[in-house]
Design a protein around this motif. Sequence first.
Motif, PDB file in Angstrom:
ATOM      1  N   PRO A 161       0.800  -1.223   0.000  1.00 54.68           N
ATOM      2  CA  PRO A 161       0.000   0.000   0.000  1.00 54.68           C
ATOM      3  C   PRO A 161       0.838   1.281   0.000  1.00 54.68           C
ATOM      4  N   ALA A 162       1.977   1.286   0.690  1.00 56.21           N
ATOM      5  CA  ALA A 162       2.819   2.488   0.724  1.00 56.21           C
ATOM      6  C   ALA A 162       3.405   2.787  -0.659  1.00 56.21           C
ATOM      7  N   ARG A 163       3.846   1.753  -1.367  1.00 56.39           N
ATOM      8  CA  ARG A 163       4.345   1.965  -2.735  1.00 56.39           C
ATOM      9  C   ARG A 163       3.226   2.474  -3.632  1.00 56.39           C
ATOM     10  N   ARG A 187       0.230   6.918  -6.609  1.00 53.88           N
ATOM     11  CA  ARG A 187      -0.952   7.772  -6.720  1.00 53.88           C
ATOM     12  C   ARG A 187      -0.587   9.240  -6.515  1.00 53.88           C
ATOM     13  N   GLU A 188       0.242   9.502  -5.506  1.00 53.82           N
ATOM     14  CA  GLU A 188       0.639  10.878  -5.199  1.00 53.82           C
ATOM     15  C   GLU A 188       1.477  11.487  -6.323  1.00 53.82           C
ATOM     16  N   CYS A 222      -4.539  -4.571  -5.238  1.00 50.70           N
ATOM     17  CA  CYS A 222      -4.466  -3.889  -3.949  1.00 50.70           C
ATOM     18  C   CYS A 222      -5.341  -4.563  -2.899  1.00 50.70           C
ATOM     19  N   CYS A 223      -6.454  -5.153  -3.321  1.00 46.44           N
ATOM     20  CA  CYS A 223      -7.392  -5.781  -2.381  1.00 46.44           C
ATOM     21  C   CYS A 223      -7.718  -7.224  -2.753  1.00 46.44           C
ATOM     22  N   LEU A 224      -7.136  -7.711  -3.829  1.00 48.10           N
ATOM     23  CA  LEU A 224      -7.236  -9.106  -4.245  1.00 48.10           C
ATOM     24  C   LEU A 224      -8.672  -9.566  -4.472  1.00 48.10           C
ATOM     25  N   ARG A 225      -9.376  -8.774  -5.260  1.00 45.70           N
ATOM     26  CA  ARG A 225     -10.716  -9.134  -5.713  1.00 45.70           C
ATOM     27  C   ARG A 225     -10.921  -8.511  -7.085  1.00 45.70           C
ATOM     28  N   PHE A 226     -12.012  -8.900  -7.743  1.00 43.60           N
ATOM     29  CA  PHE A 226     -12.329  -8.322  -9.037  1.00 43.60           C
ATOM     30  C   PHE A 226     -13.030  -6.980  -8.852  1.00 43.60           C
ATOM     31  N   ALA A 227     -12.725  -6.037  -9.743  1.00 46.26           N
ATOM     32  CA  ALA A 227     -13.348  -4.714  -9.696  1.00 46.26           C
ATOM     33  C   ALA A 227     -14.841  -4.834  -9.957  1.00 46.26           C
ATOM     34  N   ARG A 228     -15.564  -3.955  -9.315  1.00 41.44           N
ATOM     35  CA  ARG A 228     -17.015  -3.868  -9.538  1.00 41.44           C
ATOM     36  C   ARG A 228     -17.279  -2.765 -10.559  1.00 41.44           C
ATOM     37  N   ARG A 258      -6.729   4.753  -2.272  1.00 46.42           N
ATOM     38  CA  ARG A 258      -6.386   3.670  -1.341  1.00 46.42           C
ATOM     39  C   ARG A 258      -7.659   2.974  -0.870  1.00 46.42           C
ATOM     40  N   CYS A 259      -7.605   1.642  -0.832  1.00 50.58           N
ATOM     41  CA  CYS A 259      -8.728   0.835  -0.357  1.00 50.58           C
ATOM     42  C   CYS A 259      -8.332   0.170   0.957  1.00 50.58           C
ATOM     43  N   ALA A 260      -9.245  -0.598   1.508  1.00 55.57           N
ATOM     44  CA  ALA A 260      -9.005  -1.261   2.794  1.00 55.57           C
ATOM     45  C   ALA A 260      -8.130  -2.504   2.679  1.00 55.57           C
ATOM     46  N   GLY A 261      -7.784  -2.899   1.459  1.00 53.02           N
ATOM     47  CA  GLY A 261      -6.984  -4.107   1.275  1.00 53.02           C
ATOM     48  C   GLY A 261      -7.868  -5.330   1.184  1.00 53.02           C
TER      49      GLY A 261
END
Length: 161
Positions: free
Chosen positions: A18-20, A25-26, A50-56, A87-90
């Motif tokens: 997430p930090a990378r 993003r910044e 980033c969160c290991l799921r498929f995008a909605r 950033r998401c919750a992971g």
Amino acid sequence: MTTTTQAQQTLSVHPLDPARLDAVREAGVDEFGNPFTPFDASGDGEPLRCCLRFAREGEQIALISWAPFTEVSPWREVGPVYVHAERCAGPEGPGVPGGLSRGPLLLRTYREDGSMDYAHNTLIGADDVEPMLEDLLAHPEVATVHVRTVLPQCFLYAVTR
């Protein structure tokens, strides 16, 4: 990082750092100079690293270049990955992510020094990946397994003991 305990060993599943990602993003560009350009997900199979799921459908995502290894090495490959624009919750839970846990997948194995361990690279069909990860990481020479898509061979996530 999420962890799941199994009878044989503990598997640690690693999404993108997430930090990378925050730094990308910044900066507005990925680590390889490509613009960070958010767009609406189609919901048609974009696997988010980033969160290991498929995008909605309609979520703001971006496609960036990413190298799973940060060390300078011949094994440092760069490839495309989808991430949330913000950033998401992971990962939503511990262990191997449900939506990204079945084949076909390519499992690339690496030694502690970061070199590829060709002897244990494995292609799996429609099977559940977790038992194969357990088997591969039981080999003392295998320190990390990169789980990748089959056709484009894009990095999904890393797994360690």
